[in-house]
Motif scaffolding. Structure first.
Motif, short mmCIF file in Angstrom:
data_model
loop_
_atom_site.label_atom_id
_atom_site.label_comp_id
_atom_site.label_asym_id
_atom_site.label_seq_id
_atom_site.Cartn_x
_atom_site.Cartn_y
_atom_site.Cartn_z
N LEU A 188 0.84 -1.21 0.00
CA LEU A 188 0.00 0.00 0.00
C LEU A 188 0.87 1.25 0.00
CD1 LEU A 188 -2.78 -1.04 2.52
CD2 LEU A 188 -2.95 -0.89 0.04
N ARG A 189 0.35 2.30 -0.60
CA ARG A 189 1.09 3.56 -0.69
C ARG A 189 1.16 4.25 0.67
NH1 ARG A 189 -0.76 8.90 -3.49
NH2 ARG A 189 -2.55 8.22 -2.35
N ARG A 190 0.07 4.22 1.43
CA ARG A 190 0.02 4.87 2.74
C ARG A 190 0.03 3.82 3.84
NH1 ARG A 190 -4.36 9.45 1.35
NH2 ARG A 190 -2.90 10.99 0.53
N HIS A 191 0.90 4.00 4.80
CA HIS A 191 1.00 3.13 5.98
C HIS A 191 1.16 1.65 5.65
CE1 HIS A 191 -0.10 6.71 8.22
NE2 HIS A 191 -1.16 6.84 7.45
N PRO A 192 2.06 1.30 4.72
CA PRO A 192 2.21 -0.11 4.35
C PRO A 192 2.66 -0.96 5.53
CG PRO A 192 4.05 1.17 3.51
CD PRO A 192 3.05 2.15 4.07
N GLY A 193 2.03 -2.11 5.69
CA GLY A 193 2.42 -3.07 6.71
C GLY A 193 2.11 -2.68 8.14
N GLU A 194 1.51 -1.52 8.34
CA GLU A 194 1.23 -1.07 9.70
C GLU A 194 -0.05 -1.70 10.24
OE1 GLU A 194 1.33 3.20 9.98
OE2 GLU A 194 3.34 3.30 9.12
N ILE A 195 -0.14 -1.69 11.55
CA ILE A 195 -1.32 -2.22 12.23
C ILE A 195 -2.22 -1.05 12.59
CG2 ILE A 195 -2.13 -3.42 14.29
CD1 ILE A 195 0.55 -4.97 14.22
N SER A 196 -3.50 -1.20 12.27
CA SER A 196 -4.46 -0.13 12.51
C SER A 196 -5.81 -0.74 12.83
CB SER A 196 -4.57 0.78 11.29
OG SER A 196 -5.05 0.04 10.18
N PHE A 197 -6.72 0.12 13.24
CA PHE A 197 -8.11 -0.31 13.36
C PHE A 197 -8.73 -0.26 11.98
CE2 PHE A 197 -7.32 1.44 17.64
CZ PHE A 197 -7.66 0.33 18.40
N PRO A 198 -9.77 -1.08 11.73
CA PRO A 198 -10.49 -0.92 10.46
C PRO A 198 -11.07 0.49 10.40
CG PRO A 198 -11.22 -2.90 11.64
CD PRO A 198 -10.33 -2.12 12.57
N GLY A 199 -11.06 1.08 9.23
CA GLY A 199 -11.61 2.42 9.10
C GLY A 199 -11.24 3.05 7.78
N GLY A 200 -11.77 4.23 7.56
CA GLY A 200 -11.48 4.92 6.32
C GLY A 200 -12.25 6.21 6.21
N ARG A 201 -12.30 6.71 5.02
CA ARG A 201 -12.88 8.03 4.77
C ARG A 201 -14.39 8.04 4.68
NH1 ARG A 201 -9.14 11.12 0.35
NH2 ARG A 201 -7.18 10.77 1.41
N TYR A 202 -14.94 9.15 5.13
CA TYR A 202 -16.36 9.44 4.99
C TYR A 202 -16.70 9.52 3.51
CZ TYR A 202 -20.59 12.35 4.97
OH TYR A 202 -21.84 12.86 4.75
N GLU A 203 -17.85 8.96 3.15
CA GLU A 203 -18.34 9.08 1.77
C GLU A 203 -19.60 9.92 1.74
OE1 GLU A 203 -18.80 5.21 0.01
OE2 GLU A 203 -16.63 4.88 -0.03
N GLU A 204 -19.69 10.76 0.74
CA GLU A 204 -20.86 11.62 0.56
C GLU A 204 -22.14 10.79 0.66
OE1 GLU A 204 -22.32 15.24 0.49
OE2 GLU A 204 -20.19 14.92 0.12
N GLY A 205 -23.09 11.31 1.44
CA GLY A 205 -24.36 10.63 1.59
C GLY A 205 -24.48 9.76 2.83
N GLU A 206 -23.37 9.50 3.51
CA GLU A 206 -23.45 8.71 4.74
C GLU A 206 -24.10 9.54 5.85
OE1 GLU A 206 -20.13 5.30 4.51
OE2 GLU A 206 -19.33 7.29 4.98
#
Length: 147
Positions: free
Chosen positions: A11-29
């Protein structure tokens, strides 16, 4: 236990790192809670209707990418079967809160050639740092010695 993802190494951002599941807000949510539930379903196959959201933690900035993470805390039944997003997730980790707490330490890391001293959690070979470690710290501050 807490559920984490280990991100793919390519991945381009944070490759191999441990994180919580998550991501960006999408229009309409409806709100960021809906975003969190959608992202968990997309990344690890956690069905939205199986999560009892019990609260939110304070927004946490990411230093490298300049985002603000709005974490939610949910309770799920043990024994989930995970369906990983092949594009993003290499592995799902279920780490006990007591092991995470025991693995806390301030460590010196080198990231992008720059040494930093930061809060970390180490469980076996799994190193959690950055925004994910700060979110965990907030969670532990709130639950106190319950775990």
């Amino acid at each position: 236990h807490a559920v984490f993802t280990k991100r793919r190494e390519d991945l381009r951002r944070h490759p191999g790192e441990i994180s919580f599941p998550g991501g960006r807000y999408e229009e309409g949510e409806a709100d960021l809670r809906a975003t969190a539930l959608r992202e968990a379903e997309e990344e690890i196959g956690l069905a939205r209707d199986t999560v009892e959201v019990i609260g939110a933690l304070r927004p946490t900035p990411t230093l490298a990418t300049n985002f603000a993470v709005y974490p939610f805390v949910g309770v799920i039944e043990p024994g989930q079967e995970w369906t990983l997003s092949a594009r993003e997730v290499a592995q799902v980790l279920e780490l006990s809160l007591s092991a995470l707490r025991a693995g806390y330490g301030r460590r010196r890391l080198v990231r992008r050639g720059i040494p930093i001293r930061t809060d970390t959690y180490l469980v076996g070979e799994h190193l959690i740092w950055g925004a994910t470690a700060r979110i965990l710290g907030d969670l532990f501050d709130r639950i106190g010695e319950l775990v």
